[in-house]
Design an enzyme around this catalytic site. Structure first.
Site, mmCIF file in Angstrom:
data_model
loop_
_atom_site.group_PDB
_atom_site.id
_atom_site.type_symbol
_atom_site.label_atom_id
_atom_site.label_comp_id
_atom_site.label_asym_id
_atom_site.label_seq_id
_atom_site.Cartn_x
_atom_site.Cartn_y
_atom_site.Cartn_z
ATOM 1 N N LYS A 129 0.807 -1.227 0.000
ATOM 2 C CA LYS A 129 0.000 0.000 0.000
ATOM 3 C C LYS A 129 0.841 1.278 0.000
ATOM 4 O O LYS A 129 0.378 2.324 -0.443
ATOM 5 C CB LYS A 129 -0.948 0.019 1.200
ATOM 6 C CG LYS A 129 -2.048 -1.026 1.147
ATOM 7 C CD LYS A 129 -3.325 -0.425 0.682
ATOM 8 C CE LYS A 129 -4.542 -1.342 0.667
ATOM 9 N NZ LYS A 129 -4.460 -2.691 1.119
ATOM 10 N N SER A 184 -8.929 1.109 8.470
ATOM 11 C CA SER A 184 -8.475 0.552 9.740
ATOM 12 C C SER A 184 -7.244 -0.303 9.489
ATOM 13 O O SER A 184 -6.692 -0.912 10.382
ATOM 14 C CB SER A 184 -9.573 -0.299 10.380
ATOM 15 O OG SER A 184 -9.958 -1.287 9.457
ATOM 16 N N GLU A 203 -9.670 -13.834 -4.241
ATOM 17 C CA GLU A 203 -10.366 -13.252 -3.090
ATOM 18 C C GLU A 203 -10.907 -14.361 -2.195
ATOM 19 O O GLU A 203 -10.951 -15.526 -2.583
ATOM 20 C CB GLU A 203 -11.483 -12.305 -3.550
ATOM 21 C CG GLU A 203 -12.608 -13.006 -4.290
ATOM 22 C CD GLU A 203 -13.660 -12.045 -4.826
ATOM 23 O OE1 GLU A 203 -13.661 -10.867 -4.437
ATOM 24 O OE2 GLU A 203 -14.488 -12.506 -5.621
ATOM 25 N N GLY A 207 -16.337 -13.914 0.510
ATOM 26 C CA GLY A 207 -16.670 -12.599 -0.041
ATOM 27 C C GLY A 207 -16.283 -12.516 -1.504
ATOM 28 O O GLY A 207 -15.366 -11.802 -1.871
ATOM 29 N N ASP A 264 -17.406 -11.103 -4.159
ATOM 30 C CA ASP A 264 -18.084 -10.058 -4.944
ATOM 31 C C ASP A 264 -17.384 -9.793 -6.276
ATOM 32 O O ASP A 264 -18.033 -9.566 -7.297
ATOM 33 C CB ASP A 264 -18.181 -8.751 -4.150
ATOM 34 C CG ASP A 264 -16.815 -8.209 -3.789
ATOM 35 O OD1 ASP A 264 -16.153 -8.815 -2.931
ATOM 36 O OD2 ASP A 264 -16.391 -7.207 -4.390
ATOM 37 N N SER A 306 1.265 -9.944 -0.674
ATOM 38 C CA SER A 306 0.885 -8.530 -0.562
ATOM 39 C C SER A 306 1.302 -7.838 0.725
ATOM 40 O O SER A 306 1.479 -6.627 0.744
ATOM 41 C CB SER A 306 -0.621 -8.387 -0.787
ATOM 42 O OG SER A 306 -1.338 -9.170 0.149
HETATM 43 C C1 LIG Z 1 -5.174 -3.795 0.812
HETATM 44 C C2 LIG Z 1 -4.591 -5.137 0.783
HETATM 45 C C3 LIG Z 1 -4.982 -6.108 -0.166
HETATM 46 C C4 LIG Z 1 -6.073 -5.833 -1.183
HETATM 47 O O1 LIG Z 1 -5.691 -4.801 -2.052
HETATM 48 P P1 LIG Z 1 -6.741 -4.089 -3.011
HETATM 49 O O2 LIG Z 1 -5.945 -3.094 -3.770
HETATM 50 O O3 LIG Z 1 -7.800 -3.472 -2.149
HETATM 51 O O4 LIG Z 1 -7.318 -5.152 -3.868
HETATM 52 C C5 LIG Z 1 -4.343 -7.323 -0.166
HETATM 53 N N1 LIG Z 1 -3.388 -7.618 0.734
HETATM 54 C C6 LIG Z 1 -2.986 -6.735 1.658
HETATM 55 C C7 LIG Z 1 -1.928 -7.123 2.619
HETATM 56 C C8 LIG Z 1 -3.564 -5.459 1.721
HETATM 57 O O5 LIG Z 1 -3.157 -4.567 2.635
#
Ligand SMILES: *Cc1c(COP(=O)(O)O)cnc(C)c1O
Length: 323
Positions: free
Chosen positions: A56, A81, A207, A211, A213, A307
């Protein structure tokens, strides 16, 4: 209907320049055990080693770096959050921009502390009685703050896409790429980068099953809204895709897959035990889906976007010690 100007690969190249030297160029890890288990070559792009512990930071920095002097002076506001809050707070601190983050009253203390630790002004709200979007708009109007949403923004998407750009530039073209998916910022950015750098690669978003979606939206051709799903993948508890992310995913992604919490825990253990890394539940989505598809991946070169790694260590210990 408003016409959206979607970000392109050129925007990802520009984002890469903007974040160079400030964001980590995260390591790509491999595992002989995983390669043997799959009969394939796996490349793990480890965003758990990104600053603040998740990808992020890439999008947040790319967005804030493009503020005008007036926007910088007035400041940024975000509601989250989770990792978006920390990403915005850290990027704002680095760029000397005042940051206000709206967090629910019941947000985990560690996350509130981390966000405050990056110098952000945290405002709490009651998520059962107050509408956070309305609150956010009011504050933004009153103080001139610029609102940066967690995924549905061209600058956020372009920033997140730098993760796949780095991965493919480092290891070469891929046959398949698996990406965790909440609101789709990471997936849409990575899909744009992958279409440019490895055009024949199959791109999968993943996903939680509870969920799905995005899977429903992808298959029905319109954005489907759901209630907040119950899953340990707290970074993917989004209720719907955004307009930008949906349009990019529709055009560039091959399929959306789902996995259960049990599958996530299994891969969390693998990461900890075999690769010696701490990955948060949401970060395990991509690997879990790849495992379920492994018969189709024989002999292929497979990218896995890991991620993030922000998980309360007590909670992590509980999850991986489940029999
Ligand atoms: C936010 C996040 C996601 C999902 O990312 P999106 O861009 O909302 O699809 C996946 N893994 C982690 C660790 C995140 O912080």
């Amino acid at each position: 209907m408003t016409i959206l100007t979607l970000p392109t690969y050129q925007d990802i190249q520009a984002a890469a320049k903007r974040i160079a030297g400030l964001a980590n160029r995260t390591p790509v890890m491999t595992s002989r055990t995983a390669n043997e288990e799959f009969g394939a070559e796996l490349f793990f792009k480890c965003e758990n080693f990104q600053r603040m512990g998740a990808f992020k930071f890439r999008g947040a920095l790319n967005a804030l770096a493009q503020f005008t002097p007036e926007q910088k002076k007035a400041g940024v506001i975000a509601f989250s959050s989770g990792n978006h809050a920390q990403g915005i707070a850290l990027a704002a601190q680095i760029l000397n921009i005042p940051a206000t983050i709206l967090m629910p009253l019941d947000a985990p203390e560690v996350k509130v502390a981390a966000t405050k630790g990056y110098g952000a002004n945290v405002i709490t709200f009651d998520r059962y009685t107050q509408d956070r979007e309305q609150l956010c708009q009011e504050l933004a109007q009153k103080h001139g703050y610029t609102l940066i949403p967690p995924f549905d923004h061209p600058h956020i998407i372009a920033g997140q896409g730098t993760a796949a750009k780095e991965l493919i530039e480092e290891v070469g073209e891929l046959d398949a790429l698996f990406v965790c998916l909440g609101g789709g910022g990471l997936l849409s950015g990575c899909a744009l980068a992958t279409r440019a750098l490895s055009p024949n690669c199959m791109i999968y978003g993943v996903e939680p099953e509870a969920g799905n979606d995005a899977q429903q939206s992808f298959r029905s051709g319109k954005i489907v809204h759901i209630n907040t799903p119950k899953t340990i993948a707290d970074g993917a508890q989004t209720q719907h895709l955004g307009q930008y992310t949906f349009a990019i995913i529709q055009k560039n992604v091959d399929d959306i897959l789902t996995v259960t919490d049990e599958q996530l825990i299994d891969r969390m253990k693998f990461y900890a035990e075999r690769m010696k890394i701490v990955v948060e539940p949401t970060g395990c989505l991509s690997f879990a889906a790849a495992l379920a598809q492994k018969d189709k991946l024989k002999g292929k070169r497979v990218g896995i976007i890991v991620s993030g790694g922000n998980v309360d260590i007590q909670h992590f210990a509980q999850l991986i010690s489940r029999p």
